[in-house]
Design a protein around this motif. Structure first.
Motif, mmCIF file in Angstrom:
data_model
loop_
_atom_site.group_PDB
_atom_site.id
_atom_site.type_symbol
_atom_site.label_atom_id
_atom_site.label_comp_id
_atom_site.label_asym_id
_atom_site.label_seq_id
_atom_site.Cartn_x
_atom_site.Cartn_y
_atom_site.Cartn_z
ATOM 1 N N GLY A 10 47.089 61.318 27.954
ATOM 2 C CA GLY A 10 46.331 61.164 29.188
ATOM 3 C C GLY A 10 45.270 60.100 29.030
ATOM 4 N N PHE A 11 44.560 60.141 27.939
ATOM 5 C CA PHE A 11 43.525 59.153 27.715
ATOM 6 C C PHE A 11 44.139 57.777 27.480
ATOM 7 N N PHE A 12 45.181 57.751 26.693
ATOM 8 C CA PHE A 12 45.820 56.495 26.327
ATOM 9 C C PHE A 12 46.336 55.768 27.560
ATOM 10 N N LEU A 13 46.843 56.523 28.507
ATOM 11 C CA LEU A 13 47.461 55.920 29.673
ATOM 12 C C LEU A 13 46.468 55.607 30.786
ATOM 13 N N GLN A 14 45.261 56.148 30.720
ATOM 14 C CA GLN A 14 44.273 55.913 31.751
ATOM 15 C C GLN A 14 43.693 54.518 31.658
ATOM 16 N N ARG A 15 43.190 54.040 32.760
ATOM 17 C CA ARG A 15 42.476 52.768 32.769
ATOM 18 C C ARG A 15 41.045 53.062 32.362
ATOM 19 N N SER A 16 40.574 52.387 31.340
ATOM 20 C CA SER A 16 39.207 52.608 30.904
ATOM 21 C C SER A 16 38.680 51.350 30.247
ATOM 22 N N SER A 38 48.291 51.165 35.546
ATOM 23 C CA SER A 38 47.557 51.350 36.794
ATOM 24 C C SER A 38 47.983 52.655 37.459
ATOM 25 N N GLN A 39 47.106 53.151 38.296
ATOM 26 C CA GLN A 39 47.428 54.359 39.062
ATOM 27 C C GLN A 39 48.664 54.113 39.922
ATOM 28 N N GLU A 40 48.767 52.897 40.446
ATOM 29 C CA GLU A 40 49.928 52.540 41.279
ATOM 30 C C GLU A 40 51.227 52.667 40.470
ATOM 31 N N GLU A 41 51.198 52.168 39.237
ATOM 32 C CA GLU A 41 52.377 52.245 38.362
ATOM 33 C C GLU A 41 52.728 53.705 38.062
ATOM 34 N N VAL A 42 51.712 54.500 37.752
ATOM 35 C CA VAL A 42 51.945 55.919 37.447
ATOM 36 C C VAL A 42 52.551 56.624 38.662
ATOM 37 N N ARG A 43 52.084 56.268 39.852
ATOM 38 C CA ARG A 43 52.652 56.879 41.068
ATOM 39 C C ARG A 43 54.125 56.509 41.247
ATOM 40 N N LYS A 44 54.493 55.292 40.828
ATOM 41 C CA LYS A 44 55.902 54.865 40.942
ATOM 42 C C LYS A 44 56.818 55.738 40.087
ATOM 43 N N TRP A 45 56.263 56.312 39.019
ATOM 44 C CA TRP A 45 57.072 57.180 38.164
ATOM 45 C C TRP A 45 57.605 58.378 38.941
ATOM 46 N N ALA A 46 56.908 58.772 40.002
ATOM 47 C CA ALA A 46 57.344 59.914 40.808
ATOM 48 C C ALA A 46 58.471 59.524 41.762
ATOM 49 N N ARG A 57 55.115 53.383 28.689
ATOM 50 C CA ARG A 57 54.134 54.480 28.717
ATOM 51 C C ARG A 57 54.705 55.705 29.435
ATOM 52 N N GLY A 58 55.517 55.463 30.455
ATOM 53 C CA GLY A 58 56.151 56.575 31.162
ATOM 54 C C GLY A 58 57.128 57.306 30.263
ATOM 55 N N LEU A 59 57.902 56.531 29.516
ATOM 56 C CA LEU A 59 58.850 57.122 28.568
ATOM 57 C C LEU A 59 58.101 57.954 27.523
#
Length: 195
Positions: A10-16, A38-46, A57-59
């Motif tokens: 979770g931390f690794f994948l977050q933007r910080s 990006s949050q946009e990219e993470v949303r595309k995973w859905a 990162r999704g994998l």
């Protein structure tokens, strides 16, 4: 533990932008913006399992989720098949195919995937003269199985939900707890362990 891994990912994948990370050798490493998701990219995973597993990162997040459910053999098989299809040397086809077959398809193999007898038999027959497409049907079946089952659970799990909710969104107890866990991860050089 699975919970620790979830927080690390979770931390690794977050933007910080707030932390520099030190490796154990004392070198400082920064996560470049190209490594952030990006949050946009993470949303595309859905949108599809394909979007998820074709993103590094999704994998990694999906694999961690499957590991927590003791069912990572499906994604390992899928990844092995993808790698196999990139084999350029005809001399390497047969040994690579045998390794995948022995590890994932052979009855009572160490990481046996759930295939129907017809697909298993066809794949076994393909092993007589392995080609780049000899695992295609088995890979397709496992992809469909993951898509209908574990992928749907992943989207409802903290492995995904913690990533898709923007950091600091509201400050309910759960969000504050997540934020605190990320800060702890940052201070304990988790990134260098996950990279």
């Amino acid at each position: 533990s699975a919970k620790d891994m979830k927080h690390r990912l979770g931390f690794f994948l977050q933007r910080s932008d707030s932390c520099d990370y030190s490796s154990s050798q004392g070198k400082k490493e920064k996560i470049s913006s190209s490594q952030r998701v990006s949050q946009e990219e993470v949303r595309k995973w859905a949108d599809s399992l394909e979007n998820l597993i074709h993103h590094d990162r999704g994998l990694a997040a999906f694999r961690a989720f499957l590991r927590s459910e003791y069912s990572e053999e499906n994604i390992e098989f899928w990844v092995s098949c993808e790698d196999y299809k990139k084999t350029k040397s005809p001399a390497k086809l047969s040994p690579k195919a045998r390794k995948i077959y022995d590890e994932f398809i052979s009855v009572q193999s160490t990481k046996e995937v759930n295939l129907d007898s017809c697909t298993r038999e066809k794949t076994s027959h393909n092993m007589l003269e392995p080609t780049l497409s000899c695992f295609d049907e088995a890979q397709r079946k496992i992809f469909t199985l993951m898509e209908k089952d574990s992928y749907r659970r992943f989207l409802k799990s903290p492995y995904y939900l913690d990533l898709v909710s923007p950091p600091g969104a509201g400050c309910g107890p759960e969000n504050c707890k997540r934020s605190h866990a990320r800060t702890l991860d940052c201070n304990s050089n988790v990134i260098s362990q996950c990279a």
